[in-house]
Structure formats: structure tokens, C-alpha cells
Design a protein around this motif. Sequence first.
Motif, PDB file in Angstrom:
ATOM      1  N   GLY A 105      80.153  71.339 107.209  1.00 47.88           N
ATOM      2  CA  GLY A 105      79.090  72.178 107.951  1.00 47.88           C
ATOM      3  C   GLY A 105      78.357  71.220 109.410  1.00 47.88           C
ATOM      4  O   GLY A 105      78.157  70.190 109.240  1.00 47.88           O
ATOM      5  N   ASN A 106      78.696  71.069 110.760  1.00 50.01           N
ATOM      6  CA  ASN A 106      78.283  70.266 112.121  1.00 50.01           C
ATOM      7  C   ASN A 106      77.689  71.058 113.294  1.00 50.01           C
ATOM      8  O   ASN A 106      78.624  71.979 113.550  1.00 50.01           O
ATOM      9  N   ALA A 107      76.368  70.698 112.731  1.00 52.98           N
ATOM     10  CA  ALA A 107      75.957  71.907 114.354  1.00 52.98           C
ATOM     11  C   ALA A 107      76.409  70.702 116.289  1.00 52.98           C
ATOM     12  O   ALA A 107      76.609  71.724 116.744  1.00 52.98           O
ATOM     13  N   TYR A 108      76.297  69.747 115.825  1.00 49.69           N
ATOM     14  CA  TYR A 108      76.895  69.261 117.083  1.00 49.69           C
ATOM     15  C   TYR A 108      77.755  67.902 116.935  1.00 49.69           C
ATOM     16  O   TYR A 108      77.659  66.729 116.187  1.00 49.69           O
ATOM     17  N   LEU A 109      79.273  68.323 117.167  1.00 49.70           N
ATOM     18  CA  LEU A 109      79.938  67.478 116.875  1.00 49.70           C
ATOM     19  C   LEU A 109      80.425  66.534 117.993  1.00 49.70           C
ATOM     20  O   LEU A 109      79.901  66.345 118.998  1.00 49.70           O
ATOM     21  N   GLU A 110      80.133  65.164 117.933  1.00 54.03           N
ATOM     22  CA  GLU A 110      80.500  63.355 118.687  1.00 54.03           C
ATOM     23  C   GLU A 110      82.002  63.560 118.587  1.00 54.03           C
ATOM     24  O   GLU A 110      82.570  63.507 117.348  1.00 54.03           O
TER      25      GLU A 110
END
Length: 334
Positions: free
Chosen positions: A211-216
Motif C-alpha cells: 500500500g502506498n498513499a503517494y507514489l513518487e
Amino acid sequence: MTFQRQVAIDLGTANTLVYIAGKGIVLNEPTVVAYSIENRQILAVGDDARQMLGRTPGSIIASRPLKDGVIADYSITEAMISYFLKKAIKDFTFRVDLMISVPGGSTQVEKRAVVSACKSAGATDVYLIEEPLAAAIGARIPISQASGHMIVNIGGGTAEVAVISLGQLVVYRSVRGAGTKLDEAIIQHMRKKYNLIIGERTAEDIKIKIGNAYLESASEEKTIEVKGRDFQTGLPKIVKVSERAVSESLQKPLKVILDGVKEVLSLTPPELASDIVDRGIVVSGGTGLLRNIDKYFSHNIGVAAFTAEEPLFCVIRGAGMAIENLNSYKEAIR
């Protein structure tokens, strides 16, 4: 002779934690109970009951007795609190003074239900502390100062957004559905995109692992193999899921929390808002462990956000500090 024991409980939708004064956190188990439908006899609680989620026969129910942070099934919750207290304390010759956290917007009826359940479970005196205040204390925010501090405590059932000054909530909003809504979003995404039916345990595992809220854009993307049942054929199926796909599925429930944060900021008095710009937003709660959730808030609000150290333990640490120092935190205790 009866000895006094000070105990704190963080009764969360997803996890329950118990703190004993002088010992620290002694128990951390899922808020799940398995019981018989026929006579409502408790069969398993905590870790053992979580193993049964989605795997029980028709005569047994394994469920979470709290919904959106409040008691949904009183008798089962009472039995669960009693089980956790006995497991943590082991010796009930002690008088038990209990501090328990409740959602900031709890009604008097909901608060009375919590107090009654705790007393029925064996507590002598019961004190209530609002979760955002407990989280702020546990995150070592100096809440008694005459300055604004913002905390976003994201648990399993609710996301609680609060601005605190002089030891009290100045502006507060509760967003129903937090970690569990993220799990539901993953379940729906798997069904829609891959025709794969999965349970809530599998969804939670996916959220924890990739899970990742903000993908760079520069970050290396992870993948995971997910096992479930094919929606069309009904047969077992394995699919490979990317971090980007999971991140996309989380954006809608995350935006609901973000809107709650923006609403609280819009209602915050100017002087306190200025303090928040200087100090930033503190993120706590179990869902605060979601990768890059602090960057998600920073990017969308334009104010620095930081995840507290050990965010899952902020509420229980704060409740524990409050029960050990009742006089110091009397403004925060109900």
C-alpha cells in the motif's frame, strides 16, 4: 488488602491495546471475537479469532464488535474487554482504575455504553479520554500550551482530525471509515480489475505489504502475488498486482480523509492556523503506517506533515500517561 492497579485500554475498531502502569504496553491484539450463533458463547478472541475471519462454518460468527469506532454489539464487547483485562492483568485481587479512549465525537449514550461495559468487565473506576487528545499526548505534543497543534489520528474505523490548544479540542471532525475503507477499496478494485474475489484479511495484507498513499515517480514499483477466487468461474486464481494499481484504488477513501482535514483547517481560528503552518500536521493511528501518507497530506494541503513515532501506539501511550498522571491531564479526562 486490595492493591490499586492503573490500566489503560485503546479499544480500536481494528486493534485493542492494553497498558499497565509501570509495565507499559502488555497486549496488542485484533479487535475480533468468534462466537456461536446458537447460544452466543465466546469461542475465541483477538489473534485466535482473527485467524477465523472468512473461514467459519455457518454455526460460528467471527466479527469485529466495534463499527466506526463505537460499540455495535454490547454483550460481545463486554466479554471481549473482560477477556483482554484478565489476559493482561492475570490477578484480579487488585482494584483496577481504567482509562479508556473514545472517539472525540462520541455521544453521551456511546460513552455510557463504554463505561458500563468496562465496569461489567471488572474495572472499579473508569475514566474516558478522547482519542485525538490521547494520540497527541502519546505523540509527545505539548497540548497544554496556548498554541495550535493539529493531529490526524487514522485508525481502523475512524479518522479523527483535531486542532488542540490549552489541553482541549478547539476544532474537531470525525471521518467515519478509515483503515477498513481502504481494505474495502482494495477488495472492490481486485474484483473490478482482475475478476478476483478476496477477503478482508487478504486485503489488509496487500495494504500492509505494498500500500502506498503517494507514489513518487522515481520510486521502484513493487508487486505481490494475490490468491483468491475467480468471480466468473468460481475457481481458485493467482494474480500479480502492482503497487501502482493498489495506490490508485486507495485514492478515493484517502480523499475523504483529506477533505476532513481541509474542513478542520477552514474552521480553525487564524492564530492557531498560523501555528499549524509553523509546526506542521502530526499523523498517528495504525493507518499512519501506510507508506507515504505524510507526503500525501503535505502534497495536497501545502503544509508539512509528519508521521508520529510508532503511530499505532500513540493513543495507548497517551492514555497510559494520562492514567499515571491524572492530575496533570484532568482537563483532557472525562
